[in-house]
Write a protein that holds these residues in place. Structure first.
Motif, PDB file in Angstrom:
ATOM      1  N   HIS A  88      24.004  -7.441   1.718  1.00  0.00           N
ATOM      2  CA  HIS A  88      25.427  -7.150   1.597  1.00  0.00           C
ATOM      3  C   HIS A  88      26.254  -8.079   2.495  1.00  0.00           C
ATOM      4  CE1 HIS A  88      28.939  -5.117   3.467  1.00  0.00           C
ATOM      5  NE2 HIS A  88      29.302  -5.049   2.208  1.00  0.00           N
ATOM      6  N   LYS A  92      29.055 -10.606   1.149  1.00  0.00           N
ATOM      7  CA  LYS A  92      30.415 -10.140   1.457  1.00  0.00           C
ATOM      8  C   LYS A  92      31.201 -11.220   2.205  1.00  0.00           C
ATOM      9  CE  LYS A  92      33.719  -6.989   2.476  1.00  0.00           C
ATOM     10  NZ  LYS A  92      33.557  -5.737   3.165  1.00  0.00           N
ATOM     11  N   GLN A 134      43.532 -10.127 -11.581  1.00  0.00           N
ATOM     12  CA  GLN A 134      42.362 -10.601 -10.847  1.00  0.00           C
ATOM     13  C   GLN A 134      41.693 -11.758 -11.592  1.00  0.00           C
ATOM     14  OE1 GLN A 134      41.809  -9.616  -7.881  1.00  0.00           O
ATOM     15  NE2 GLN A 134      39.988 -10.850  -7.599  1.00  0.00           N
ATOM     16  N   LEU A 219      34.658  -8.351  -8.479  1.00  0.00           N
ATOM     17  CA  LEU A 219      36.068  -8.323  -8.062  1.00  0.00           C
ATOM     18  C   LEU A 219      36.933  -7.769  -9.192  1.00  0.00           C
ATOM     19  CD1 LEU A 219      36.442 -11.726  -6.141  1.00  0.00           C
ATOM     20  CD2 LEU A 219      36.000  -9.458  -5.192  1.00  0.00           C
ATOM     21  N   ALA A 226      41.187   1.403  -8.815  1.00  0.00           N
ATOM     22  CA  ALA A 226      42.061   1.518  -7.640  1.00  0.00           C
ATOM     23  C   ALA A 226      43.399   0.840  -7.919  1.00  0.00           C
ATOM     24  CB  ALA A 226      41.387   0.894  -6.427  1.00  0.00           C
ATOM     25  N   GLY A 227      43.347  -0.293  -8.617  1.00  0.00           N
ATOM     26  CA  GLY A 227      44.578  -1.021  -8.949  1.00  0.00           C
ATOM     27  C   GLY A 227      45.452  -0.219  -9.898  1.00  0.00           C
ATOM     28  N   LEU A 260      51.206   3.124  -0.636  1.00  0.00           N
ATOM     29  CA  LEU A 260      49.950   3.014   0.126  1.00  0.00           C
ATOM     30  C   LEU A 260      49.983   3.936   1.349  1.00  0.00           C
ATOM     31  CD1 LEU A 260      49.202  -0.790  -0.145  1.00  0.00           C
ATOM     32  CD2 LEU A 260      47.676   1.073  -0.857  1.00  0.00           C
ATOM     33  N   VAL A 266      43.103   5.667  -3.556  1.00  0.00           N
ATOM     34  CA  VAL A 266      41.686   6.017  -3.333  1.00  0.00           C
ATOM     35  C   VAL A 266      41.638   7.059  -2.216  1.00  0.00           C
ATOM     36  CG1 VAL A 266      39.404   5.167  -2.685  1.00  0.00           C
ATOM     37  CG2 VAL A 266      40.914   3.732  -4.063  1.00  0.00           C
ATOM     38  N   THR A 269      35.472   8.259  -0.488  1.00  0.00           N
ATOM     39  CA  THR A 269      34.296   7.492  -0.876  1.00  0.00           C
ATOM     40  C   THR A 269      33.086   8.263  -0.348  1.00  0.00           C
ATOM     41  OG1 THR A 269      33.269   5.303  -0.878  1.00  0.00           O
ATOM     42  CG2 THR A 269      34.364   5.964   1.155  1.00  0.00           C
ATOM     43  N   LEU A 294      39.088   9.484   3.081  1.00  0.00           N
ATOM     44  CA  LEU A 294      39.940   8.423   3.633  1.00  0.00           C
ATOM     45  C   LEU A 294      41.397   8.870   3.711  1.00  0.00           C
ATOM     46  CD1 LEU A 294      38.478   5.460   1.519  1.00  0.00           C
ATOM     47  CD2 LEU A 294      37.814   6.130   3.841  1.00  0.00           C
ATOM     48  N   PHE A 308      42.279   1.295   2.344  1.00  0.00           N
ATOM     49  CA  PHE A 308      41.356   0.245   1.915  1.00  0.00           C
ATOM     50  C   PHE A 308      40.004   0.354   2.607  1.00  0.00           C
ATOM     51  CE2 PHE A 308      45.521  -1.659   0.885  1.00  0.00           C
ATOM     52  CZ  PHE A 308      45.300  -1.988  -0.454  1.00  0.00           C
ATOM     53  N   GLY A 312      32.159  -2.160   7.692  1.00  0.00           N
ATOM     54  CA  GLY A 312      31.468  -3.192   6.906  1.00  0.00           C
ATOM     55  C   GLY A 312      31.836  -3.267   5.435  1.00  0.00           C
ATOM     56  N   ALA A 321      45.504  -6.888  -3.851  1.00  0.00           N
ATOM     57  CA  ALA A 321      45.845  -5.661  -4.577  1.00  0.00           C
ATOM     58  C   ALA A 321      47.322  -5.325  -4.365  1.00  0.00           C
ATOM     59  CB  ALA A 321      44.962  -4.517  -4.099  1.00  0.00           C
TER      60      ALA A 321
HETATM   61  C1  HEM Z   1      42.651  -6.949  -6.203  1.00  0.00           C
HETATM   62  C2  HEM Z   1      42.117  -5.773  -6.311  1.00  0.00           C
HETATM   63  C3  HEM Z   1      40.895  -5.351  -5.533  1.00  0.00           C
HETATM   64  C4  HEM Z   1      39.739  -6.051  -5.294  1.00  0.00           C
HETATM   65  C5  HEM Z   1      39.394  -7.458  -5.756  1.00  0.00           C
HETATM   66  C6  HEM Z   1      38.883  -5.202  -4.493  1.00  0.00           C
HETATM   67  C7  HEM Z   1      37.608  -5.530  -4.072  1.00  0.00           C
HETATM   68  C8  HEM Z   1      36.776  -4.703  -3.346  1.00  0.00           C
HETATM   69  C9  HEM Z   1      35.388  -4.977  -3.038  1.00  0.00           C
HETATM   70  C10 HEM Z   1      34.601  -6.225  -3.468  1.00  0.00           C
HETATM   71  C11 HEM Z   1      34.919  -3.946  -2.307  1.00  0.00           C
HETATM   72  C12 HEM Z   1      33.488  -3.769  -1.776  1.00  0.00           C
HETATM   73  C13 HEM Z   1      33.424  -4.252  -0.351  1.00  0.00           C
HETATM   74  C14 HEM Z   1      32.082  -4.001   0.267  1.00  0.00           C
HETATM   75  O1  HEM Z   1      31.330  -3.167  -0.226  1.00  0.00           O
HETATM   76  O2  HEM Z   1      31.802  -4.636   1.294  1.00  0.00           O
HETATM   77  C15 HEM Z   1      36.007  -3.004  -2.127  1.00  0.00           C
HETATM   78  C16 HEM Z   1      35.925  -1.854  -1.405  1.00  0.00           C
HETATM   79  C17 HEM Z   1      36.949  -0.970  -1.286  1.00  0.00           C
HETATM   80  N1  HEM Z   1      38.203  -1.066  -1.881  1.00  0.00           N
HETATM   81 FE1  HEM Z   1      38.900  -2.588  -2.950  1.00  0.00          FE
HETATM   82  N2  HEM Z   1      39.527  -4.016  -4.253  1.00  0.00           N
HETATM   83  C18 HEM Z   1      40.759  -4.081  -4.870  1.00  0.00           C
HETATM   84  C19 HEM Z   1      41.722  -3.101  -4.882  1.00  0.00           C
HETATM   85  C20 HEM Z   1      41.671  -1.967  -4.128  1.00  0.00           C
HETATM   86  C21 HEM Z   1      42.727  -1.000  -4.028  1.00  0.00           C
HETATM   87  C22 HEM Z   1      44.064  -1.032  -4.780  1.00  0.00           C
HETATM   88  C23 HEM Z   1      42.294  -0.031  -3.173  1.00  0.00           C
HETATM   89  C24 HEM Z   1      43.020   1.199  -2.718  1.00  0.00           C
HETATM   90  C25 HEM Z   1      44.206   1.150  -2.153  1.00  0.00           C
HETATM   91  C26 HEM Z   1      40.963  -0.389  -2.739  1.00  0.00           C
HETATM   92  C27 HEM Z   1      40.208   0.350  -1.861  1.00  0.00           C
HETATM   93  C28 HEM Z   1      38.914   0.048  -1.505  1.00  0.00           C
HETATM   94  C29 HEM Z   1      38.123   0.885  -0.618  1.00  0.00           C
HETATM   95  C30 HEM Z   1      38.535   2.213  -0.004  1.00  0.00           C
HETATM   96  C31 HEM Z   1      36.877   0.250  -0.486  1.00  0.00           C
HETATM   97  C32 HEM Z   1      35.704   0.706   0.374  1.00  0.00           C
HETATM   98  C33 HEM Z   1      34.752   1.616  -0.344  1.00  0.00           C
HETATM   99  C34 HEM Z   1      33.706   2.164   0.602  1.00  0.00           C
HETATM  100  O3  HEM Z   1      33.670   1.858   1.809  1.00  0.00           O
HETATM  101  O4  HEM Z   1      32.864   2.946   0.122  1.00  0.00           O
HETATM  102  N3  HEM Z   1      40.620  -1.575  -3.327  1.00  0.00           N
HETATM  103  N4  HEM Z   1      37.133  -3.492  -2.781  1.00  0.00           N
END
Ligand code: HEM
Length: 367
Positions: A88, A92, A134, A219, A226-227, A260, A266, A269, A294, A308, A312, A321
């Motif tokens: 990861h 990442k 995206q 991505l 979420a978007g 936000l 979201v 999790t 969260l 967000f 890690g 986003a």
């Molecule tokens: C452009 C749009 C987005 C992209 C490309 C994106 C991408 C990602 C990716 C790749 C991860 C995994 C990271 C990892 O596991 O290390 C992630 C996790 C996460 N994203 Fe996003 N995301 C986007 C939009 C959003 C939005 C709008 C929200 C909420 C406001 C959000 C909330 C989260 C949260 C809470 C996690 C963590 C999940 C966890 O820890 O279990 N994301 N995102």
């Protein structure tokens, strides 16, 4: 009235006083009715997230069994979001660098239909716009954006435990197309500089192009639900404020940022324990699942970026986003979406983690 439990809170009209009470009074507790441990206070959430035994997938199901074997399972298993440990961390870091470097602001995704956006069209736009944006960010040709959105939709439809074999078959076909499309894009001789650097950094780190390409598809996948929630909740806020007609980019961004803080998309999790842990004076056994609320943590620490995630697995797409949702909101309002009318009649999709409004639904189905 408070919602019955944190899962019911996701679709409750106003769960925020409940979340604040949870963060204050119930930092970490077991909810027998749900078969879950629930972490609500920021310290409790960070302690679980930071524990090496707390994994993003159950040890006995790294990929949902319904997707295995097949291309959808392979794709899912390659996402950074679904992996822990060294694999990861390496992927990442490269993805985060790529997002940083690619950086340019995309044009807003094209409105998919002619005429004023009615409820059903807005629902479709909420799901499609984040993936379009995206895909544009990744530099994919515009002719492929709608295909990407449709394929991500098919892939996501197969994830709930209730999905059947027809959905799994559609997800496999979609995953195969996504993998092929993103791998061709990544390996193209004329690939953009940020993509070429991703490729080279992958080679140095021993990460196969197939894995990097899957994470570019990741991505698109992560942006979708979420978007949709971020854009949809911002549209509802605009409607409640009586906003009609065109808004400036700055006003759209202010609405998205307010949502936000006050009504994030979201709410929770999960982490799955591969071994028993001691935390917050309690013992949680191996095999248990912890729901990390969260949205409760955000009530205790409003400026800490909880919408967000944290540590890690924190979202690397937060900045994107925010910008994409603001562009899409401005676009929807310019296209004639009647935000006050939409905000006067909607419900939330019945999802366990994400708060996503739905504007088109039959009358007798109102909760
Ligand atoms: C452009 C749009 C987005 C992209 C490309 C994106 C991408 C990602 C990716 C790749 C991860 C995994 C990271 C990892 O596991 O290390 C992630 C996790 C996460 N994203 Fe996003 N995301 C986007 C939009 C959003 C939005 C709008 C929200 C909420 C406001 C959000 C909330 C989260 C949260 C809470 C996690 C963590 C999940 C966890 O820890 O279990 N994301 N995102």
């Amino acid at each position: 009235m408070f919602p019955a439990d944190p899962l019911a809170a996701v679709t409750h009209p106003d769960p925020y006083p409940y979340y604040a009470a949870l963060a204050r009074g119930r930092p970490l507790y077991r909810e027998p009715a749900l078969g879950l441990w629930i972490a609500c206070h920021p310290d409790a959430i960070r302690a679980v997230m930071g524990h090496p035994a707390a994994r993003v997938r159950p040890a006995d199901a790294p990929v949902p069994p319904a997707l295995c074997p097949g291309p959808a399972g392979t794709l899912f298993g390659r996402f950074v979001r679904m992996n822990d440990g060294a694999a990861h961390a390496r992927a990442k870091a490269l993805l985060a660098d790529f997002i940083q470097e690619q950086g340019a602001r995309p044009s807003p995704p094209a409105w998919p239909e002619a005429g004023p956006p009615h409820a059903a069209a807005v629902d479709r736009y909420l799901a499609a716009a984040p993936v379009h944006a995206q895909a544009a960010f990744l530099g994919l040709p515009p002719a492929l954006h709608a295909d990407c959105a449709a394929d991500i939709g098919a892939f996501i439809s197969a994830l709930p435990g209730t999905a059947g074999s027809a959905q799994a078959a559609a997800a496999h076909a979609a995953a195969e197309r996504l993998q092929f499309r993103l791998e061709s894009h990544l390996l193209a001789p004329q690939a953009a500089p940020a993509l070429r650097r991703l490729r080279e950094a992958g080679e140095r780190a021993g990460l196969a192009p197939a894995l990097l390409a899957a994470n570019l598809a990741g991505l698109l996948f992560q942006s979708c639900e979420a978007g949709a929630g971020l854009l949809g909740n911002a549209l509802v806020l605009a409607g409640r404020r009586g906003v009609r007609g065109p808004v400036t980019d700055a006003d759209a961004q202010a609405l998205v940022d307010e949502v936000l803080r006050k009504d994030p998309p979201v709410h929770n999790t999960r982490r799955f324990l591969a071994a028993g842990i001691e935390t917050g004076g309690q013992r949680i056994e191996a095999g248990q699942t912890v729901l990390l609320v969260l949205a409760a943590a955000a009530m205790a620490e409003p400026e800490a970026g909880w919408p967000f995630g944290a540590l890690g697995h924190a979202c690397p797409g937060a900045g994107l986003a925010r910008r994409h949702a603001a562009s899409a909101l401005a676009h929807l309002l310019r296209a004639g979406a009647d935000a006050p009318a939409l905000a006067a009649r909607f419900r939330y999709r019945p999802l366990p983690n994400a708060r996503v409004p739905q504007f088109d639904f039959p009358e007798d189905n109102t909760p």
